[in-house]
Design a protein around this motif. Structure first.
Motif, PDB file in Angstrom:
ATOM      1  N   GLY A 172       0.560  -1.199  -0.032  1.00 19.42           N
ATOM      2  CA  GLY A 172       0.148   0.054   0.075  1.00 19.42           C
ATOM      3  C   GLY A 172       0.866   1.309   0.026  1.00 19.42           C
ATOM      4  O   GLY A 172       0.172   2.414  -0.248  1.00 19.42           O
ATOM      5  N   SER A 173       2.052   1.346   0.308  1.00 23.20           N
ATOM      6  CA  SER A 173       2.904   2.371   0.256  1.00 23.20           C
ATOM      7  C   SER A 173       3.637   2.618  -1.021  1.00 23.20           C
ATOM      8  O   SER A 173       3.926   1.372  -1.636  1.00 23.20           O
ATOM      9  CB  SER A 173       3.743   2.492   1.431  1.00 23.20           C
ATOM     10  OG  SER A 173       4.574   1.410   1.671  1.00 23.20           O
ATOM     11  N   PRO A 174       4.156   3.674  -1.329  1.00 22.47           N
ATOM     12  CA  PRO A 174       5.144   3.710  -2.512  1.00 22.47           C
ATOM     13  C   PRO A 174       6.365   2.810  -2.528  1.00 22.47           C
ATOM     14  O   PRO A 174       7.097   2.604  -1.565  1.00 22.47           O
ATOM     15  CB  PRO A 174       5.689   5.042  -2.609  1.00 22.47           C
ATOM     16  CG  PRO A 174       4.567   5.899  -1.992  1.00 22.47           C
ATOM     17  CD  PRO A 174       3.933   4.946  -1.092  1.00 22.47           C
ATOM     18  N   GLY A 175       6.353   1.714  -3.546  1.00 17.56           N
ATOM     19  CA  GLY A 175       7.404   0.852  -3.549  1.00 17.56           C
ATOM     20  C   GLY A 175       7.344  -0.342  -2.339  1.00 17.56           C
ATOM     21  O   GLY A 175       8.263  -0.920  -2.297  1.00 17.56           O
ATOM     22  N   ALA A 176       6.231  -0.563  -1.962  1.00 15.72           N
ATOM     23  CA  ALA A 176       5.885  -1.611  -1.041  1.00 15.72           C
ATOM     24  C   ALA A 176       6.269  -2.894  -1.521  1.00 15.72           C
ATOM     25  O   ALA A 176       5.930  -3.236  -2.903  1.00 15.72           O
ATOM     26  CB  ALA A 176       4.441  -1.656  -0.389  1.00 15.72           C
ATOM     27  N   TYR A 177       6.580  -3.982  -0.740  1.00 14.70           N
ATOM     28  CA  TYR A 177       6.917  -5.196  -1.180  1.00 14.70           C
ATOM     29  C   TYR A 177       5.993  -6.145  -2.203  1.00 14.70           C
ATOM     30  O   TYR A 177       6.101  -6.409  -3.274  1.00 14.70           O
ATOM     31  CB  TYR A 177       7.119  -6.145   0.296  1.00 14.70           C
ATOM     32  CG  TYR A 177       8.220  -7.208  -0.006  1.00 14.70           C
ATOM     33  CD1 TYR A 177       8.592  -7.744  -1.262  1.00 14.70           C
ATOM     34  CD2 TYR A 177       8.570  -7.933   1.141  1.00 14.70           C
ATOM     35  CE1 TYR A 177       9.343  -8.785  -1.326  1.00 14.70           C
ATOM     36  CE2 TYR A 177       9.261  -9.181   1.140  1.00 14.70           C
ATOM     37  CZ  TYR A 177       9.790  -9.695  -0.093  1.00 14.70           C
ATOM     38  OH  TYR A 177      10.582 -10.452  -0.156  1.00 14.70           O
ATOM     39  N   LEU A 178       4.595  -6.230  -1.586  1.00 16.45           N
ATOM     40  CA  LEU A 178       3.510  -6.880  -2.229  1.00 16.45           C
ATOM     41  C   LEU A 178       3.472  -6.066  -3.702  1.00 16.45           C
ATOM     42  O   LEU A 178       3.066  -6.651  -4.731  1.00 16.45           O
ATOM     43  CB  LEU A 178       2.242  -7.028  -1.537  1.00 16.45           C
ATOM     44  CG  LEU A 178       1.113  -7.590  -2.150  1.00 16.45           C
ATOM     45  CD1 LEU A 178       1.376  -9.048  -2.569  1.00 16.45           C
ATOM     46  CD2 LEU A 178      -0.164  -7.546  -1.201  1.00 16.45           C
ATOM     47  N   ASP A 179       3.356  -4.824  -3.525  1.00 18.15           N
ATOM     48  CA  ASP A 179       3.147  -4.174  -4.925  1.00 18.15           C
ATOM     49  C   ASP A 179       4.217  -4.348  -5.878  1.00 18.15           C
ATOM     50  O   ASP A 179       3.858  -4.481  -7.169  1.00 18.15           O
ATOM     51  CB  ASP A 179       2.933  -2.509  -4.390  1.00 18.15           C
ATOM     52  CG  ASP A 179       1.980  -2.091  -3.526  1.00 18.15           C
ATOM     53  OD1 ASP A 179       1.101  -1.016  -3.889  1.00 18.15           O
ATOM     54  OD2 ASP A 179       1.915  -2.564  -2.477  1.00 18.15           O
ATOM     55  N   ARG A 180       5.576  -4.677  -5.641  1.00 22.73           N
ATOM     56  CA  ARG A 180       6.319  -5.102  -6.437  1.00 22.73           C
ATOM     57  C   ARG A 180       6.250  -6.327  -6.999  1.00 22.73           C
ATOM     58  O   ARG A 180       6.559  -6.599  -8.209  1.00 22.73           O
ATOM     59  CB  ARG A 180       7.779  -4.906  -5.963  1.00 22.73           C
ATOM     60  CG  ARG A 180       8.160  -3.360  -5.580  1.00 22.73           C
ATOM     61  CD  ARG A 180       9.593  -3.251  -4.538  1.00 22.73           C
ATOM     62  NE  ARG A 180       9.850  -1.980  -4.078  1.00 22.73           N
ATOM     63  CZ  ARG A 180      11.069  -1.356  -4.201  1.00 22.73           C
ATOM     64  NH1 ARG A 180      12.006  -2.016  -5.004  1.00 22.73           N
ATOM     65  NH2 ARG A 180      11.320  -0.142  -3.969  1.00 22.73           N
ATOM     66  N   ILE A 181       5.755  -7.285  -6.147  1.00 23.12           N
ATOM     67  CA  ILE A 181       5.694  -8.481  -6.645  1.00 23.12           C
ATOM     68  C   ILE A 181       4.346  -8.533  -7.791  1.00 23.12           C
ATOM     69  O   ILE A 181       4.422  -9.141  -8.796  1.00 23.12           O
ATOM     70  CB  ILE A 181       5.339  -9.270  -5.428  1.00 23.12           C
ATOM     71  CG1 ILE A 181       6.579  -9.544  -4.640  1.00 23.12           C
ATOM     72  CG2 ILE A 181       4.633 -10.782  -5.822  1.00 23.12           C
ATOM     73  CD1 ILE A 181       6.290 -10.568  -3.432  1.00 23.12           C
ATOM     74  N   VAL A 182       3.448  -8.046  -7.316  1.00 21.92           N
ATOM     75  CA  VAL A 182       1.973  -7.741  -8.017  1.00 21.92           C
ATOM     76  C   VAL A 182       2.494  -7.302  -9.457  1.00 21.92           C
ATOM     77  O   VAL A 182       2.099  -7.659 -10.641  1.00 21.92           O
ATOM     78  CB  VAL A 182       0.932  -7.078  -7.679  1.00 21.92           C
ATOM     79  CG1 VAL A 182      -0.052  -7.026  -8.542  1.00 21.92           C
ATOM     80  CG2 VAL A 182       0.495  -7.861  -6.301  1.00 21.92           C
ATOM     81  N   ALA A 183       3.233  -6.151  -9.393  1.00 20.44           N
ATOM     82  CA  ALA A 183       3.675  -5.528 -10.619  1.00 20.44           C
ATOM     83  C   ALA A 183       4.339  -6.220 -11.639  1.00 20.44           C
ATOM     84  O   ALA A 183       4.460  -6.201 -12.844  1.00 20.44           O
ATOM     85  CB  ALA A 183       4.303  -4.232 -10.531  1.00 20.44           C
ATOM     86  N   ALA A 184       5.269  -6.978 -10.971  1.00 26.87           N
ATOM     87  CA  ALA A 184       6.352  -8.039 -11.946  1.00 26.87           C
ATOM     88  C   ALA A 184       5.435  -9.220 -12.685  1.00 26.87           C
ATOM     89  O   ALA A 184       6.234  -9.815 -13.468  1.00 26.87           O
ATOM     90  CB  ALA A 184       7.380  -8.587 -10.819  1.00 26.87           C
ATOM     91  N   GLY A 185       4.120  -9.283 -12.228  1.00 25.84           N
ATOM     92  CA  GLY A 185       3.465 -10.323 -12.938  1.00 25.84           C
ATOM     93  C   GLY A 185       3.395 -11.818 -12.361  1.00 25.84           C
ATOM     94  O   GLY A 185       2.882 -12.724 -12.709  1.00 25.84           O
ATOM     95  N   PHE A 186       3.809 -11.799 -10.974  1.00 32.47           N
ATOM     96  CA  PHE A 186       3.680 -13.115 -10.101  1.00 32.47           C
ATOM     97  C   PHE A 186       2.191 -13.539  -9.896  1.00 32.47           C
ATOM     98  O   PHE A 186       1.330 -12.593 -10.131  1.00 32.47           O
ATOM     99  CB  PHE A 186       4.387 -13.158  -8.929  1.00 32.47           C
ATOM    100  CG  PHE A 186       5.884 -12.966  -9.081  1.00 32.47           C
ATOM    101  CD1 PHE A 186       6.582 -14.286  -9.171  1.00 32.47           C
ATOM    102  CD2 PHE A 186       6.790 -11.872  -8.899  1.00 32.47           C
ATOM    103  CE1 PHE A 186       8.108 -14.368  -9.088  1.00 32.47           C
ATOM    104  CE2 PHE A 186       8.088 -11.844  -9.051  1.00 32.47           C
ATOM    105  CZ  PHE A 186       8.491 -13.234  -9.106  1.00 32.47           C
ATOM    106  N   ASP A 187       1.894 -15.030 -10.104  1.00 32.19           N
ATOM    107  CA  ASP A 187       0.673 -15.262  -9.936  1.00 32.19           C
ATOM    108  C   ASP A 187       0.217 -15.373  -8.487  1.00 32.19           C
ATOM    109  O   ASP A 187      -1.122 -15.485  -8.210  1.00 32.19           O
ATOM    110  CB  ASP A 187       0.457 -16.940 -10.438  1.00 32.19           C
ATOM    111  CG  ASP A 187       0.776 -16.806 -12.018  1.00 32.19           C
ATOM    112  OD1 ASP A 187      -0.035 -16.146 -12.805  1.00 32.19           O
ATOM    113  OD2 ASP A 187       1.673 -17.698 -12.453  1.00 32.19           O
TER     114      ASP A 187
END
Length: 256
Positions: free
Chosen positions: A92-107
């Motif tokens: 939820g914050s800029p550059g957050a861990y989960l956000d990066r994972i989602v953006a990379a396209g992981f399932d």
């Protein structure tokens, strides 16, 4: 059918997998695709991750939610996972861990240290609601990721006592479990019958609900592997046998 990897080649952000990398990992040489899920520890802060800050190394300037180092894993520090500041590191914050994972396209995500609620509730006696806090945290992670990816997989590892909660079962895609039959008292050592029975009782609600239970045993002895494999097969679960540091892939157990 399912692969779990770190979100970066060496764990650092400099080697984080890009969408093109993840897309390549999903493809099968003979055609078709597989699911690629990213490992993510949500109850320990890791010094080798991009989010770690120098100030956290000093007892005077470290955040209130950061606790002691895990004696079994150098560079991994317990966190008060219910704290909003820590949860902002995760999502939820800029550059957050989960956000990066989602953006990379992981399932999906393979969530580690789910059993941290036991440390805070029972071992340390600091947080009586730690089990419910963990359920709420996992549910929040699922809801957040699925706003962007409705089919995003949530796979918690261990903490199987939480499976008695129907709401928790409803949001997870599978349940990971280490050391079902071996390893509680040391690698290669058979677990006591009561330990196994307690574990299987906790896993029962998932198995009854048809939620896949992914069993990981850290074995290299062929006879023990055969024993564990037969027992795990009787449960109707897939099994993976690995070295505990998970630094290499044992491909001999997979069909061509």
């Amino acid at each position: 059918d399912l692969v779990v990897v770190d979100y970066a080649a060496d764990g650092s952000d400099d080697t984080a997998f890009k969408p093109a990398d993840v897309k390549l990992m999903k493809s099968r040489p003979g055609g078709g695709t597989k699911k690629v899920v990213s490992y993510m520890s949500i109850s320990e802060a890791e010094t080798y991750r991009y989010y770690w800050q120098e100030a956290w190394n000093d007892a005077k300037t470290k955040p209130a939610w950061l606790d002691d180092e895990n004696p079994d894993w150098e560079g991994n520090f317990k966190v008060r996972f219910w704290d909003p500041e820590w949860q902002a590191v995760i999502m939820g914050s800029p550059g957050a861990y989960l956000d990066r994972i989602v953006a990379a396209g992981f399932d999906g995500v393979y969530l580690d240290i789910i059993d941290a609620f036991e440390y805070w509730k029972d071992d340390k006696g600091e947080r009586a609601t730690a089990d419910q806090d963990m359920i709420a945290f996992v549910e929040a992670i699922a809801a957040y990721a699925r706003r962007t990816r409705p089919d995003f997989m949530i796979i918690p590892q261990n903490g199987e006592a939480l499976l008695e909660d129907a709401g928790y079962r409803a949001v997870i895609s599978a349940q990971g479990k280490e050391d079902v039959f071996y390893g509680q008292d040391g690698d290669g050592k058979a677990n006591k019958k009561q330990v196994v029975n307690d574990c299987l009782e906790c896993l029962g609600p998932a198995l009854k609900a048809g939620i896949p239970v992914l069993v990981v045993e850290y074995l290299d002895d062929k006879k023990k592997i055969a024993d564990a494999e037969a027992k795990i097969s009787n449960l109707g679960c897939p099994a993976y046998f690995a070295p505990r540091d998970l630094a290499s892939l044992r491909t001999d157990q997979f069909d061509a």
